[in-house]
Design a protein around this motif. Structure first.
Motif, PDB file in Angstrom:
ATOM      1  N   PRO A  31      10.562 -18.840   3.357  1.00 47.57           N
ATOM      2  CA  PRO A  31      12.024 -18.851   3.428  1.00 47.57           C
ATOM      3  C   PRO A  31      12.476 -20.165   4.075  1.00 47.57           C
ATOM      4  CG  PRO A  31      11.112 -17.386   5.092  1.00 47.57           C
ATOM      5  CD  PRO A  31       9.968 -17.844   4.238  1.00 47.57           C
ATOM      6  N   VAL A  32      13.477 -20.796   3.471  1.00 49.31           N
ATOM      7  CA  VAL A  32      13.887 -22.126   3.913  1.00 49.31           C
ATOM      8  C   VAL A  32      15.407 -22.207   3.998  1.00 49.31           C
ATOM      9  CG1 VAL A  32      13.890 -24.583   3.323  1.00 49.31           C
ATOM     10  CG2 VAL A  32      11.878 -23.200   2.823  1.00 49.31           C
ATOM     11  N   LEU A  33      15.887 -22.883   5.010  1.00 45.06           N
ATOM     12  CA  LEU A  33      17.292 -23.229   5.133  1.00 45.06           C
ATOM     13  C   LEU A  33      17.357 -24.737   5.321  1.00 45.06           C
ATOM     14  CD1 LEU A  33      20.317 -22.584   5.577  1.00 45.06           C
ATOM     15  CD2 LEU A  33      19.771 -22.384   8.012  1.00 45.06           C
ATOM     16  N   PHE A  34      17.965 -25.437   4.383  1.00 43.36           N
ATOM     17  CA  PHE A  34      18.130 -26.880   4.500  1.00 43.36           C
ATOM     18  C   PHE A  34      19.463 -27.176   5.166  1.00 43.36           C
ATOM     19  CE2 PHE A  34      15.070 -26.890   1.005  1.00 43.36           C
ATOM     20  CZ  PHE A  34      14.232 -27.913   1.399  1.00 43.36           C
ATOM     21  N   VAL A  35      19.452 -28.104   6.102  1.00 43.82           N
ATOM     22  CA  VAL A  35      20.670 -28.572   6.748  1.00 43.82           C
ATOM     23  C   VAL A  35      20.725 -30.073   6.547  1.00 43.82           C
ATOM     24  CG1 VAL A  35      21.905 -28.814   8.937  1.00 43.82           C
ATOM     25  CG2 VAL A  35      20.554 -26.740   8.473  1.00 43.82           C
ATOM     26  N   GLY A  36      21.763 -30.541   5.905  1.00 49.54           N
ATOM     27  CA  GLY A  36      21.904 -31.973   5.661  1.00 49.54           C
ATOM     28  C   GLY A  36      22.796 -32.618   6.701  1.00 49.54           C
ATOM     29  N   VAL A  37      22.390 -33.767   7.179  1.00 47.09           N
ATOM     30  CA  VAL A  37      23.183 -34.527   8.130  1.00 47.09           C
ATOM     31  C   VAL A  37      23.421 -35.901   7.540  1.00 47.09           C
ATOM     32  CG1 VAL A  37      23.265 -35.522  10.450  1.00 47.09           C
ATOM     33  CG2 VAL A  37      22.176 -33.289  10.076  1.00 47.09           C
ATOM     34  N   THR A  38      24.661 -36.309   7.519  1.00 43.71           N
ATOM     35  CA  THR A  38      25.016 -37.608   6.966  1.00 43.71           C
ATOM     36  C   THR A  38      25.727 -38.421   8.038  1.00 43.71           C
ATOM     37  OG1 THR A  38      25.335 -36.589   4.806  1.00 43.71           O
ATOM     38  CG2 THR A  38      26.258 -38.769   5.110  1.00 43.71           C
ATOM     39  N   CYS A  39      25.339 -39.679   8.174  1.00 41.18           N
ATOM     40  CA  CYS A  39      26.012 -40.556   9.121  1.00 41.18           C
ATOM     41  C   CYS A  39      25.923 -41.993   8.622  1.00 41.18           C
ATOM     42  CB  CYS A  39      25.439 -40.413  10.524  1.00 41.18           C
ATOM     43  SG  CYS A  39      23.725 -40.886  10.681  1.00 41.18           S
ATOM     44  N   SER A  40      26.678 -42.843   9.255  1.00 39.43           N
ATOM     45  CA  SER A  40      26.693 -44.248   8.859  1.00 39.43           C
ATOM     46  C   SER A  40      25.406 -44.961   9.277  1.00 39.43           C
ATOM     47  CB  SER A  40      27.888 -44.951   9.495  1.00 39.43           C
ATOM     48  OG  SER A  40      27.694 -45.032  10.900  1.00 39.43           O
TER      49      SER A  40
END
Length: 46
Positions: A31-40
């Motif tokens: 079981p997987v939960l992906f969390v995306g983080v975007t920054c400059s």
């Protein structure tokens, strides 16, 4: 550890399709939960 029922947090960078697909191949049966983080770029270099 995940196969034994433990929660696992993995912090990694999937910066291209090949790396992302390799990661998926390794965890496909869990079981997987992906969390995306975007920054400059400036924030990353800080």
């Amino acid at each position: 550890m995940s196969a034994k029922g433990m929660n696992v947090v993995v912090d990694t960078v999937n910066d291209n399709d090949e790396r992302f697909n390799t990661c998926l191949d390794l965890i496909i049966d869990h079981p997987v939960l992906f969390v995306g983080v975007t920054c400059s770029k400036e924030e990353l270099e800080w």
